[in-house]
Design a protein around this motif. Structure first.
Motif, PDB file in Angstrom:
ATOM      1  N   VAL A 125       8.137  10.876   4.227  1.00  0.00           N
ATOM      2  CA  VAL A 125       7.290  11.870   4.889  1.00  0.00           C
ATOM      3  C   VAL A 125       8.138  12.966   5.542  1.00  0.00           C
ATOM      4  CG1 VAL A 125       5.498  12.235   6.634  1.00  0.00           C
ATOM      5  CG2 VAL A 125       5.454  10.179   5.212  1.00  0.00           C
ATOM      6  N   VAL A 126       9.267  12.573   6.185  1.00  0.00           N
ATOM      7  CA  VAL A 126      10.105  13.576   6.841  1.00  0.00           C
ATOM      8  C   VAL A 126      10.568  14.652   5.855  1.00  0.00           C
ATOM      9  CG1 VAL A 126      12.312  13.967   8.024  1.00  0.00           C
ATOM     10  CG2 VAL A 126      10.792  12.170   8.822  1.00  0.00           C
ATOM     11  N   PRO A 127      11.100  14.283   4.709  1.00  0.00           N
ATOM     12  CA  PRO A 127      11.485  15.332   3.760  1.00  0.00           C
ATOM     13  C   PRO A 127      10.295  16.223   3.350  1.00  0.00           C
ATOM     14  CG  PRO A 127      12.393  13.221   3.085  1.00  0.00           C
ATOM     15  CD  PRO A 127      11.477  12.952   4.232  1.00  0.00           C
ATOM     16  N   PHE A 128       9.145  15.599   3.203  1.00  0.00           N
ATOM     17  CA  PHE A 128       7.958  16.375   2.848  1.00  0.00           C
ATOM     18  C   PHE A 128       7.621  17.369   3.966  1.00  0.00           C
ATOM     19  CE2 PHE A 128       3.449  17.242   2.539  1.00  0.00           C
ATOM     20  CZ  PHE A 128       3.243  17.428   1.176  1.00  0.00           C
ATOM     21  N   LEU A 129       7.687  16.908   5.208  1.00  0.00           N
ATOM     22  CA  LEU A 129       7.347  17.753   6.362  1.00  0.00           C
ATOM     23  C   LEU A 129       8.345  18.891   6.546  1.00  0.00           C
ATOM     24  CD1 LEU A 129       6.413  14.978   8.960  1.00  0.00           C
ATOM     25  CD2 LEU A 129       4.827  16.611   7.926  1.00  0.00           C
ATOM     26  N   GLN A 130       9.625  18.569   6.341  1.00  0.00           N
ATOM     27  CA  GLN A 130      10.647  19.584   6.596  1.00  0.00           C
ATOM     28  C   GLN A 130      10.444  20.815   5.726  1.00  0.00           C
ATOM     29  OE1 GLN A 130      13.957  16.966   6.478  1.00  0.00           O
ATOM     30  NE2 GLN A 130      14.397  17.164   8.667  1.00  0.00           N
ATOM     31  N   SER A 131       9.875  20.590   4.573  1.00  0.00           N
ATOM     32  CA  SER A 131       9.605  21.719   3.689  1.00  0.00           C
ATOM     33  C   SER A 131       8.455  22.577   4.223  1.00  0.00           C
ATOM     34  CB  SER A 131       9.290  21.209   2.285  1.00  0.00           C
ATOM     35  OG  SER A 131       8.066  20.489   2.314  1.00  0.00           O
ATOM     36  N   ALA A 173       0.818  -1.208   0.000  1.00  0.00           N
ATOM     37  CA  ALA A 173       0.000   0.000   0.000  1.00  0.00           C
ATOM     38  C   ALA A 173       0.854   1.260   0.000  1.00  0.00           C
ATOM     39  CB  ALA A 173      -0.918   0.004   1.222  1.00  0.00           C
ATOM     40  N   PRO A 174       0.793   2.064  -1.056  1.00  0.00           N
ATOM     41  CA  PRO A 174       1.538   3.326  -1.046  1.00  0.00           C
ATOM     42  C   PRO A 174       0.858   4.313  -0.103  1.00  0.00           C
ATOM     43  CG  PRO A 174       0.763   2.745  -3.273  1.00  0.00           C
ATOM     44  CD  PRO A 174       0.027   1.890  -2.299  1.00  0.00           C
ATOM     45  N   GLY A 175       1.620   5.308   0.358  1.00  0.00           N
ATOM     46  CA  GLY A 175       1.036   6.396   1.125  1.00  0.00           C
ATOM     47  C   GLY A 175       0.971   7.635   0.255  1.00  0.00           C
ATOM     48  N   PHE A 176       0.471   8.713   0.815  1.00  0.00           N
ATOM     49  CA  PHE A 176       0.425   9.945   0.026  1.00  0.00           C
ATOM     50  C   PHE A 176       0.171  11.152   0.918  1.00  0.00           C
ATOM     51  CE2 PHE A 176      -3.877   8.367   0.304  1.00  0.00           C
ATOM     52  CZ  PHE A 176      -4.639   9.506   0.543  1.00  0.00           C
ATOM     53  N   ALA A 177       0.485  12.346   0.370  1.00  0.00           N
ATOM     54  CA  ALA A 177       0.121  13.606   1.007  1.00  0.00           C
ATOM     55  C   ALA A 177      -0.811  14.346   0.061  1.00  0.00           C
ATOM     56  CB  ALA A 177       1.365  14.441   1.276  1.00  0.00           C
ATOM     57  N   LEU A 178      -1.783  15.012   0.658  1.00  0.00           N
ATOM     58  CA  LEU A 178      -2.750  15.750  -0.158  1.00  0.00           C
ATOM     59  C   LEU A 178      -2.999  17.081   0.525  1.00  0.00           C
ATOM     60  CD1 LEU A 178      -4.536  15.348  -2.683  1.00  0.00           C
ATOM     61  CD2 LEU A 178      -6.323  14.455  -1.174  1.00  0.00           C
ATOM     62  N   GLU A 179      -3.097  18.148  -0.263  1.00  0.00           N
ATOM     63  CA  GLU A 179      -3.263  19.473   0.335  1.00  0.00           C
ATOM     64  C   GLU A 179      -4.398  20.225  -0.345  1.00  0.00           C
ATOM     65  OE1 GLU A 179      -2.305  23.915   0.397  1.00  0.00           O
ATOM     66  OE2 GLU A 179      -2.326  22.573  -1.323  1.00  0.00           O
ATOM     67  N   LYS A 180      -5.090  21.028   0.452  1.00  0.00           N
ATOM     68  CA  LYS A 180      -6.004  22.010  -0.139  1.00  0.00           C
ATOM     69  C   LYS A 180      -6.137  23.209   0.794  1.00  0.00           C
ATOM     70  CE  LYS A 180     -10.381  22.912  -2.291  1.00  0.00           C
ATOM     71  NZ  LYS A 180     -11.827  22.818  -2.154  1.00  0.00           N
TER      72      LYS A 180
END
Lengths: 409, 409
Positions: A164-170, A134-141
């Motif tokens: 996720v950590v690299p995504f969060l650090q941004s 199962a892949p994970g993902f981030a979604l924004e609105k």
């Protein structure tokens, strides 16, 4: 950024599994400077997942979810997250390819329902799953984020660290730093009384006290523009705390008392042996739970019967007869005997009445004598603790033994 | 009855403690026949606690809270619960007296903030805290219940068992009866496979399997008009379970394996001693945690170093040299030596590699030898467990030792 952690899985509500994902994510997120405001757990029920997401977004801008991403009928987190942030699901060919490849390397047939896992919200940043399908993902609105991860801890942790950590650090604004200070010999309410003005005037750093099984601790936390500033603010506050209650502190880095004692022994190259009566091996067991302890722990003698005290440690029948097994004299003869048979640098003995039976008016349950020897030093400490129950009395006795060593080496 | 579990404590959101309370309460509540629908965790913040209570009552009729009942500034659960169910706080003199008494026996000064703990909602059913200062309570209005318990697991569990369970039972419609069957030596998935048709066809009694730290258990529960009917249904099902997997059962009454072993020893009037290496006193500590064990437990020798094995148990240098400390030969010499020095009826020894270090290809981490003697019987059991981590390996070794005794006396 205010954050909620949402766990999806009926098995958690049944108490069948311990929710270690939430503990892990809380630690990691706090370290990264996110404010974890809520933990939620709901079953595999899309309506309740949806309600929880709506609720969390009332106060938070980021929701981390774990669970409900698998291939089966009751895995619905993705669908709900997609709907909540107003996106549509599409089949992603590159994701499908990855899943297909995964099954090939596994040598397993890919069932039809596994293809469902390649369907993703169209705007999603997809996170590859190294350790499962199962892949994970981030979604924004509109500045609201949902990050969905699989439930199995091994898959979740790998995905979190890698993607996720690299995504969060941004996304981070500012830095959080905290220290957890541990105390023995002072109760939580007394600690708070001593620090009341500091706690009451808290804005940053903040102070909070916690009670924990006979000990207590204090968390000092600061959030500043940079980690250096936050660390400096925390350390300044720590100095003020030390001035008032420094005597009771045994760790400024949230270590266990047993670990602190073991570290001191190992640093100084000292050997250790124990002779236990009422704690019945808890001391030896606690020390030997520490990896690497074999370099200093020689032996532990659990001399439960009087016979054993005489035969193993040479406690005299006369002492046992005249003063009783629970007495200063017996504790001291135990530690002397232990030093003789083991030759260890540091020796500790304990004898006491753990309860529920065995107490008397003269020697009530909770009375404990701890013998200690190190070099020429030989002491006996008498403790009369409040009788809670056998387990607690034994646990508290163990802490007292560790504290005697900590204060005397 | 639909139930939510609300944990209050910033330290949980920081990931500093594992929320074992929620796991425990989920298991217990499910066993009692309550439907746990949600887990929530919020920090020590009255507004958020209030919001969570409001939210939970939208769907549930019962909320269990843990935490936030202490004497300090940030403990506010009581105030919020009182407000939510439209009650007012009053000082309860009998509660104050209990707390005052508690401090007296402790020999500690009672600070002003501790008095706050005797202030209770006026309609509350107050639950005494055996193991700490903060009392718990239940409060009801229009069929909505809040039950508040302290956060420290030891205090919470005692209060739950002693006071909350009887309170909950008075709320249940009909009679629920359940038995918790405990197994050792069979995994949860194998257990489920063996019982699959019984589990799948369940309406009443229901069957549910749980895995727990190297053991597994099965709950058989029935809800009928009377307790006799429910008990009869459960016992009938238990007979069917026994026919299939009876060999692995060690308790039909949710007892610990150590307790079952201790009961057998005490019934038969047998004495027991232990010689431990890798478990480092866990066996002795576990046995001596059982009240009344002094009539059978004589001594436990934690011979951690080779020197200690030779001096305390007479293990020969040659054996240690030729076969190593972790070997059948050493385990047997340990148990022989132990029998010689202690003269106990039942003797058990253990030597193994707990990890993380110390393993080799020939003797990997997780390899354990257990020596056992009883009368003329002398055996050595070799176990190669899956290496999880040091703590788990030691824990599982302890269970294997207990199992060896259980199967051989």
């Amino acid at each position: 950024m205010k954050t909620a952690i949402l766990s999806v899985g009926t098995e958690i509500l049944f108490g069948q599994i311990v929710n270690t994902n939430t503990v892990y994510l809380s630690q990691q997120m706090n370290m990264l400077g996110f404010d974890v405001m809520y933990h939620y757990t709901v079953g595999d029920n899309p309506k309740r997942v949806e309600e929880m997401i709506d609720l969390a977004f009332q106060d938070c801008d980021l929701i981390l979810t774990t669970g409900g991403l698998g291939p089966t009928q009751d895995d619905l987190t993705k669908e709900v997250a997609c709907k909540a942030l107003d996106d549509t699901l599409v089949m992603m060919d590159d994701v499908l390819e990855e899943i297909t490849k995964y099954f090939k390397t596994l040598g397993r047939e890919m069932t039809e329902n596994n293809k469902k896992q390649a369907i993703m919200p169209s705007r999603a940043t997809v996170f590859h799953n190294d350790a499962g399908t199962a892949p994970g993902f981030a979604l924004e609105k509109d500045g609201k984020y949902i990050i969905c991860m699989p439930g199995p801890p091994r898959e979740m942790k790998r995905m979190f660290q890698k993607s996720v950590v690299p995504f969060l650090q941004s996304m981070i604004d500012g830095a959080l730093y905290y220290r957890q200070i541990r105390f023995f010999g002072i109760g939580e309410s007394m600690l708070e009384t001593q620090l009341l003005d500091l706690i009451d005037n808290q804005t940053d750093p903040t102070l909070a006290t916690y009670a924990k099984e006979g000990e207590c601790s204090l968390r000092i936390a600061s959030k500043r523009a940079t980690e250096e500033e936050a660390e400096h603010a925390v350390d300044e506050m720590l100095e003020m705390v030390k001035e008032r209650v420094g005597h009771y502190i045994y760790s400024c880095d949230d270590e266990e008392l047993a670990q602190v004692v073991a570290d001191r022994l190992m640093e100084q190259g000292l050997t250790l042996s124990s002779a236990e009566s009422c704690t019945g091996g808890m001391f030896a067991s606690t020390m030997t739970d520490i990896p690497g302890i074999s370099q200093c722990f020689d032996r532990g003698l659990v001399t439960y019967s009087n016979q054993a005290k005489m035969e193993e440690l040479g406690v005299s029948a006369e002492t046992l007869e005249k003063f009783g097994a629970v007495s200063e004299e017996t504790a001291l003869e135990m530690v002397e005997g232990l030093k003789r048979v083991s030759g260890s640098d540091v020796c500790i003995s304990v004898t006491g009445i753990a309860g529920p039976g065995g107490g008397s008016e003269e020697k009530p349950v909770g009375l404990v004598y701890i013998g200690f020897s190190y070099g020429d030093k030989k002491i006996c400490k008498k403790i009369q603790m409040r009788n809670v129950n056998r387990s607690w009395n034994r646990h508290y006795t163990l802490l007292c033994m560790l504290n005697v060593i900590y204060r005397n080496i």
